[in-house]
Design a protein around this motif. Structure first.
Motif, PDB file in Angstrom:
ATOM      1  N   VAL A 364       0.777  -1.332   0.027  1.00  0.00           N
ATOM      2  CA  VAL A 364      -0.019   0.116   0.065  1.00  0.00           C
ATOM      3  C   VAL A 364       0.912   1.276   0.109  1.00  0.00           C
ATOM      4  N   TRP A 367       2.094   1.626  -3.493  1.00  0.00           N
ATOM      5  CA  TRP A 367       0.799   2.002  -4.281  1.00  0.00           C
ATOM      6  C   TRP A 367       0.453   3.659  -4.132  1.00  0.00           C
ATOM      7  N   VAL A 523      -0.333  -2.523 -15.304  1.00  0.00           N
ATOM      8  CA  VAL A 523      -0.714  -2.280 -13.900  1.00  0.00           C
ATOM      9  C   VAL A 523      -2.152  -1.615 -14.115  1.00  0.00           C
ATOM     10  N   THR A 528      -8.275  -1.459  -8.229  1.00  0.00           N
ATOM     11  CA  THR A 528      -7.959  -0.213  -7.461  1.00  0.00           C
ATOM     12  C   THR A 528      -7.284   0.745  -8.271  1.00  0.00           C
ATOM     13  N   TYR A 529      -6.662   0.509  -9.390  1.00  0.00           N
ATOM     14  CA  TYR A 529      -5.606   1.710  -9.980  1.00  0.00           C
ATOM     15  C   TYR A 529      -6.584   2.824 -10.644  1.00  0.00           C
ATOM     16  N   GLN A 532      -8.183   5.188  -8.033  1.00  0.00           N
ATOM     17  CA  GLN A 532      -7.070   6.278  -7.206  1.00  0.00           C
ATOM     18  C   GLN A 532      -6.629   7.177  -8.377  1.00  0.00           C
TER      19      GLN A 532
END
Length: 595
Positions: A364, A367, A523, A528-529, A532
């Motif tokens: 995390v 990220w 990626v 979740t990419y 965010q």
């Protein structure tokens, strides 16, 4: 006071706290769990059923359009699509129910135990009650949103790459005579693997249950592993109580993976051009799973079940990079499966202490640093007008992110390039994050997902370091990554670059650009990419609005999504502030206007 008496008091306090937190957690699970679980189940099932017609249409269109498969293989895949989509509906809806119930029930419980680790004694009781209530409900909504991104954006992206990629020389043509064999072996694989995998998992589950309890109790008595730190004892105690559920989860995972192992028999028939070898694969995989579980549970080596050979040729040399218990399985699967399939068995070896684990850089953290780097580089590009607010707005409004490639691909790759360059300049043996943290082979997260990217990134970093790029070449590479094939945009941005006349040097730069774009596209498919990165784009739009509305220095703070943003200014810019407040007070994209 004698030390032994202190130890007894400390032990009684831990036991009392554990029982209290256990009761609070159970109460929160009963109150909050049904709400969070229903949101997750209804949301995911709505996404699955709502997008199912589109998934069918996209998949059929891609199979008909792609040049990577020949006609017989397309026919085989089209005939197998009904079964595949049926399995998808069954597993995805069933998995949503299991995940919804598990998430809604366990998250409030675990949050109560996490609050026990706070150093401030006065706040422990408050957080034991509050943590895991509203946050669990918000988390279930986030899971639904990420799953929707995966189904609506990531899956079409995979299909688009499959359509646009040229025909591969590695794929061998499939004759029509093998089409029935592929279908029959796939069905036989499902009939054989599912019941036998389930039987093996059920037979060995009691041993896993008692072996796990033995390992955890040994750590408790000897104060090793998770029991080394007093603050973590309640969570470790919860693990002992919940170990039967972990065993049940392992059985469910074994049944889940048996679907894909059985269907992979069709691919074996295609690769080996043999119906007999497909049947041999189905038989051998049962023995492989038995051997795999024996290794994990430290039973006797090997398996008494037959294990016929189903490969004519030897596995590629790349598979010899694998080590440990999964060596034999990875040799047989090759590159098709990065890790041996089988039951999700938690490691029963001695656990590492909390002090050892805390030294690792968490996933995390990587990220979050990546997103902050995107935002920082985006502000730099906005300041030099390399990108514009209209680019950001177009990406937000685009139904598919590929419609705005400068923001979708260019900005992340530009940021990634500078991360590698900064790591090279700093003489790092790994990757330097934005906050100065170094991620190397020693402290990187022990995460299977990161393994797919860390080694290629390190190879790319070494290649860039060996080239010793000049400043003008770096600027040219920036343009290549940011604008791609848009020559008009590339020419309009004067950043001091020039295209090298050396054909070999130019080819090397283009190769670096292609690899970085490929890594980013991989990626960007993670669920979740997009959520965010969407927040990063919104923050950049607000930054550009405030920047255009005031010429003085403005301090801008970037909070997490969903929180209130604050903009502090020493100058009077009422128009910018008012428009910024309007955009910050609403979560919808339509409310964000560029002044």
């Amino acid at each position: 006071m004698p030390n032994s008496f202190k130890d007894w008091v400390k032990t009684l306090y831990v036991i009392f706290a554990f029982c209290s937190v256990l009761c609070f957690g159970a109460l929160k699970s009963v109150l909050v769990g049904p709400i969070a679980g229903l949101i997750l189940i209804i949301g995911n099932c709505g996404v699955i059923l709502g997008l199912f017609p589109a998934h069918v249409a996209w998949t059929i269109y891609t199979l008909l359009k792609t040049n990577r498969f020949d006609a017989p293989l397309k026919v085989a895949l089209l005939l197998g699509l009904p079964a595949l989509f049926g399995i998808w509906l069954g597993l995805s809806i069933g998995g949503s129910v299991v995940v919804g119930v598990g998430y809604g029930f366990f998250t409030p419980w675990v949050s109560s135990f996490e609050a026990f680790r706070l150093e401030d004694e006065s706040k422990k009781f408050y957080h034991c009650i509050v943590d895991g209530t509203v946050g669990t409900i918000k988390g279930s909504c986030t899971v639904v949103r990420d799953f929707a991104d995966l189904c609506y954006h990531s899956y079409p992206s995979y299909l688009k790459e499959l359509r646009e990629n040229p025909a591969s020389n590695e794929l061998q043509p499939l004759r029509f005579v093998h089409v029935p064999a592929c279908i029959i072996v796939g069905l036989i694989g499902l009939v054989v693997e599912i019941p036998l995998y389930t039987a093996i998992a059920l037979v060995k589950s009691p041993y896993m249950l008692f072996k796990g309890w033995q390992r955890l109790l040994h750590d408790l008595i000897s104060r090793e592993g998770p029991f080394l730190e007093t603050a973590c004892i309640p969570i470790a105690g919860l693990t002992i109580l919940m170990w039967p559920l972990i065993v049940i989860g392992s059985i469910v995972m074994a049944i889940f993976t048996s679907f894909f192992i059985g269907l992979y028999g069709s691919i074996i028939v295609y690769q080996e051009r043999s119906f007999q070898r497909g049947i041999a694969y189905v038989i051998a995989m049962v023995a492989e799973f038995d051997e795999y579980t024996n290794d994990w549970l430290y039973l006797r080596e090997g398996s008494i079940l037959p294990k016929p050979r189903y490969r004519k040729r030897k596995p590629s040399s790349s598979t010899h990079l694998s080590v440990g218990r999964n060596q034999s399985l990875r040799d047989r699967f090759g590159s098709a499966f990065p890790e041996a399939p089988g039951m999700l068995v938690p490691s029963l070896t001695a656990s590492r202490s909390v002090r050892e684990v805390i030294k690792e850089v968490k996933m995390v953290q990587i990220w979050g640093s990546m997103m902050k780097s995107y935002e920082a580089r985006g502000k730099e590009l906005l300041d030099v007008t390399a990108i514009t607010p209209s680019d950001l707005s177009d990406w937000l409004k685009a139904k598919h992110s590929n419609e705005a490639t400068v923001i979708d691909v260019g900005l992340p790759c530009y940021s990634f390039l500078h991360t590698l360059l900064n790591s090279i300049k700093a003489g790092s043996n790994g990757i330097m994050l934005l906050d100065g943290t170094e991620v190397n082979h020693l402290n990187r997260p022990q995460d299977r997902l990161l393994d797919w990217f860390f080694h290629p990134i390190m190879v790319l970093k070494d290649q860039i370091g060996v080239l010793q790029l000049e400043e003008a070449e770096i600027r040219y590479l920036e343009k290549m990554l940011l604008f791609g094939h848009d020559k008009e945009r590339s020419t309009s941005w004067e950043n001091g670059s020039f295209k090298t006349q050396d054909a070999l040097r130019a080819a090397q730069l283009e190769g670096i650009s292609r690899r970085m774009v490929g890594m980013h596209r991989s990626v960007s498919k993670f669920p979740t990419y997009r959520r965010q990165y969407r927040q990063v784009v919104k923050d950049l739009i607000i930054y550009s609005m405030v920047k255009d509305g005031s010429t003085n220095t403005i301090a801008y703070s970037v909070p997490k999504e969903g929180s209130n943003r604050s903009i502090n200014s020493n100058s009077s810019a009422p128009k910018a502030k008012e428009s910024s407040k309007r955009s910050m007070s609403s979560g919808s994209v339509a409310s964000i206007e560029i002044v």
